[in-house]
Scaffold this active site. Structure first.
Site, mmCIF file in Angstrom:
data_model
loop_
_atom_site.group_PDB
_atom_site.id
_atom_site.type_symbol
_atom_site.label_atom_id
_atom_site.label_comp_id
_atom_site.label_asym_id
_atom_site.label_seq_id
_atom_site.Cartn_x
_atom_site.Cartn_y
_atom_site.Cartn_z
ATOM 1 N N ARG A 18 60.813 57.295 26.796
ATOM 2 C CA ARG A 18 60.777 55.831 26.670
ATOM 3 C C ARG A 18 59.897 55.178 27.736
ATOM 4 N NH1 ARG A 18 66.727 54.310 27.095
ATOM 5 N NH2 ARG A 18 66.588 56.077 28.498
ATOM 6 N N ASN A 36 66.405 54.970 22.607
ATOM 7 C CA ASN A 36 67.031 56.207 22.155
ATOM 8 C C ASN A 36 67.986 55.879 21.019
ATOM 9 O OD1 ASN A 36 65.801 57.849 24.057
ATOM 10 N ND2 ASN A 36 67.505 57.796 25.482
#
Length: 91
Positions: A18, A36
């Site tokens: 990320r 996520n």
């Protein structure tokens, strides 16, 4: 301006996917978000110029060095005019 919704599966959580995605998008001037998912995948939305979005989408097919991407599903969507890039809470 285009928008792509991407779901990346494989070993993609716990490998700085990320944060690296956020930095990669910023380097290319692409807006959107990444998070996520409960199933172990990573989901992201990218908006911007076609070439820039294409480069970031291409990056998701590999990810950061520790990632092992098995599949990146890409869906075209209508742009919403997002600005900036955010790392969202897991969803």
């Amino acid at each position: 301006m285009i928008r792509r919704h991407v779901v990346v599966s494989g070993e993609v959580q716990g490998v700085f996917f990320r944060d690296t995605c956020r930095r990669t998008a910023a380097e290319h001037g692409v807006s959107g978000w990444v998070r996520n998912r409960a199933d172990g995948s990573v989901e992201a939305v990218f908006e911007g110029e076609p070439d820039a979005v294409g480069r970031v989408v291409d990056w998701t097919r590999q990810g950061p060095p520790a990632a092992r991407v098995e599949k990146a599903e890409v869906v075209e969507e209508d742009p919403e005019g997002l600005t900036g890039f955010a790392v969202l809470p897991s969803g």
